[in-house]
Design a protein around this motif. Structure first.
Motif, PDB file in Angstrom:
ATOM      1  N   MET A   1     -78.622 -17.994  48.230  1.00  0.00           N
ATOM      2  CA  MET A   1     -78.678 -16.578  48.601  1.00  0.00           C
ATOM      3  C   MET A   1     -80.065 -15.994  48.371  1.00  0.00           C
ATOM      4  O   MET A   1     -80.850 -16.561  47.632  1.00  0.00           O
ATOM      5  N   VAL A   5     -80.878  -9.751  46.785  1.00  0.00           N
ATOM      6  CA  VAL A   5     -79.584  -9.113  47.050  1.00  0.00           C
ATOM      7  C   VAL A   5     -78.553  -9.619  46.046  1.00  0.00           C
ATOM      8  O   VAL A   5     -77.908 -10.634  46.254  1.00  0.00           O
ATOM      9  N   MET A   7     -75.232  -8.568  43.605  1.00  0.00           N
ATOM     10  CA  MET A   7     -74.219  -7.581  43.230  1.00  0.00           C
ATOM     11  C   MET A   7     -74.073  -7.608  41.704  1.00  0.00           C
ATOM     12  O   MET A   7     -74.447  -8.586  41.056  1.00  0.00           O
ATOM     13  N   GLY A  57     -72.634 -16.362  51.408  1.00  0.00           N
ATOM     14  CA  GLY A  57     -72.742 -14.996  50.888  1.00  0.00           C
ATOM     15  C   GLY A  57     -71.632 -14.724  49.899  1.00  0.00           C
ATOM     16  O   GLY A  57     -71.097 -13.633  49.811  1.00  0.00           O
ATOM     17  N   TRP A  58     -71.313 -15.776  49.147  1.00  0.00           N
ATOM     18  CA  TRP A  58     -70.332 -15.656  48.083  1.00  0.00           C
ATOM     19  C   TRP A  58     -70.999 -14.941  46.924  1.00  0.00           C
ATOM     20  O   TRP A  58     -72.184 -15.167  46.667  1.00  0.00           O
ATOM     21  N   HIS A  59     -70.244 -14.123  46.220  1.00  0.00           N
ATOM     22  CA  HIS A  59     -70.788 -13.422  45.069  1.00  0.00           C
ATOM     23  C   HIS A  59     -70.992 -14.450  43.960  1.00  0.00           C
ATOM     24  O   HIS A  59     -70.037 -14.944  43.384  1.00  0.00           O
ATOM     25  N   TYR A  67     -61.792 -14.027  41.959  1.00  0.00           N
ATOM     26  CA  TYR A  67     -62.538 -13.410  43.022  1.00  0.00           C
ATOM     27  C   TYR A  67     -61.711 -13.269  44.291  1.00  0.00           C
ATOM     28  O   TYR A  67     -61.475 -14.239  44.998  1.00  0.00           O
ATOM     29  N   GLY A 102     -79.873 -21.214  48.261  1.00  0.00           N
ATOM     30  CA  GLY A 102     -80.663 -21.017  49.478  1.00  0.00           C
ATOM     31  C   GLY A 102     -80.152 -19.840  50.269  1.00  0.00           C
ATOM     32  O   GLY A 102     -79.078 -19.300  50.005  1.00  0.00           O
ATOM     33  N   SER A 120     -68.255 -13.225  54.732  1.00  0.00           N
ATOM     34  CA  SER A 120     -67.678 -11.875  54.812  1.00  0.00           C
ATOM     35  C   SER A 120     -68.588 -10.865  54.102  1.00  0.00           C
ATOM     36  O   SER A 120     -69.075 -11.114  52.994  1.00  0.00           O
ATOM     37  N   TRP A 125     -76.922  -7.685  55.609  1.00  0.00           N
ATOM     38  CA  TRP A 125     -78.140  -7.649  54.785  1.00  0.00           C
ATOM     39  C   TRP A 125     -79.263  -8.408  55.481  1.00  0.00           C
ATOM     40  O   TRP A 125     -79.060  -9.531  55.921  1.00  0.00           O
TER      41      TRP A 125
END
Ligand SMILES: C[S@@+](CC[C@H](N)C(=O)[O-])C[C@H]1O[C@@H](n2cnc3c(N)ncnc32)[C@H](O)[C@@H]1O
Length: 335
Positions: A1, A5, A7, A57-59, A67, A102, A120, A125
């Motif tokens: 990622m 960005v 969270m 784009g997994w947290h 999760y 990445g 999702s 972004w």
């Protein structure tokens, strides 16, 4: 990622995990259509091989059992995999999971190695803030604002172009990584078809810009820092997304659906407070990196007030429509 960005981590009261109800509702709402479309469209060339899924784009801080959003995707996929591969799908018995570092704007997996790639609430972004919106000598300089909601058409264009460029790179990478017959699945916030970019929920984020400018006037933050700060997000319409994906000769769109997202309840102070925590969970890391963590509590106090004021204006009802887009595209056989 992308490192910038991030969270809020953990599972405390300000964490993304505890404040991603809106994303969870969107994922739940898409589940039936997603499941049906995967059942109807996924093709496996060789069912004896490993079946590979990626969630992009997994947290990153979360454990899957805690999760809800990515879990809901795995749950959606599980019966499909069992039916298609003719074997049951048991965590710990016949599947392995791994995290891959990445950015999803470039290649992450070997060529033709993946069957389903899902993302999702992430590809809205950008990879970076477009340079022209932060340069004083540029016609697209976005002075005193953090989004394009109330900005000139040059600014809107710069934001839109950055998203389209990044989306093109995202789908280019997926089209190389997917095996023929595999699917890329994207769920993302969008704006209603036929609306101008400024007519969208992006206004909710511009309340942050208003709060920051008030703080700059009172000397609590440096105005130059506000002028150089922009949130790298743009909400496209379904047809804008369709246009980008259609330019990729290796992908055929099989589902494109605009779904209504229940809007946040902002008619009570409690509703406004909950929305503020939701926004903070997503943006605190990003804001802290630019402005320093010492201003964050004050900034979100003011954001809450700005949002409450905004929710009482006539303009509020015009932008108070939340939509999500569900797109499934299939890797065709074009080499
Ligand atoms: C709003 S969260 C969504 C998390 C989760 N997918 C969900 O549905 O709740 C956005 C996620 O996208 C990730 N992200 C943003 N840009 C990225 C990039 N270029 N590459 C990989 N991940 C990215 C962020 O780190 C964050 O975890």
């Amino acid at each position: 990622m992308e490192d910038y960005v991030t969270m809020n981590s953990g599972d405390g009261p300000k964490s993304y995990t505890m404040n991603s109800k809106i994303q969870k509702e969107g994922s739940d709402q898409a589940r039936w259509l997603l499941s049906t479309s995967i059942q109807e469209n996924l093709e496996l060339q060789n069912t004896s091989r490993v079946f590979s899924i990626a969630d992009l784009g997994w947290h990153k801080e979360e454990q899957s059992w805690k999760y809800p959003n990515s879990m809901s995707f795995s749950m959606t996929m599980s019966p499909t995999i069992s039916t298609r591969c003719l074997r049951p799908f048991h965590q710990g018995k016949n599947y392995m999971a791994a995290g891959v570092p990445g950015s999803f704007h470039s290649r992450l997996f070997p060529k033709a190695s993946m069957n389903v790639m899902h993302s999702s609430f992430a590809i809205q972004w950008f990879s970076k803030v477009p340079g022209e919106v932060t340069r004083e000598d540029s016609p697209a300089w976005n002075k005193g604002r953090v989004t394009y909601a109330l900005s000139s058409c040059q600014v809107v264009k710069a934001f839109a172009n950055q998203l389209f460029k990044d989306m093109e790179a995202f789908f280019r990478a997926r089209s190389v990584e997917l095996a023929t017959g595999g699917l890329t699945v994207v769920l993302m916030p969008c704006r209603p078809e036929g609306t101008h970019p400024s007519e969208s929920g992006i206004h909710f984020l511009e309340c942050l810009g208003n709060a920051l400018m008030d703080m700059a006037k009172e000397g609590l933050v440096d105005e130059a820092l506000v002028d150089s700060f922009n949130l790298p997000v743009f909400l496209p319409t379904p047809s804008e997304v369709k246009e980008v994906v259609s330019r990729n000769e290796h992908l055929d769109i099989v589902t494109l659906d605009e779904m209504h997202q229940p809007p946040p309840q902002l008619s009570t102070p409690e509703g406004v407070r909950l929305w503020t925590i939701h926004i903070r969970a997503g943006l605190e890391g990003f804001l802290s990196k630019h402005f320093g963590s010492s201003v964050i509590d004050e900034l979100f106090e003011r954001y809450c007030q700005k949002l409450e004021e905004f929710s009482k204006t006539p303009h509020f009802t015009r932008v108070f429509e939340f939509k999500n887009l569900l797109l499934l595209a299939k890797r065709n056989g074009v080499c």
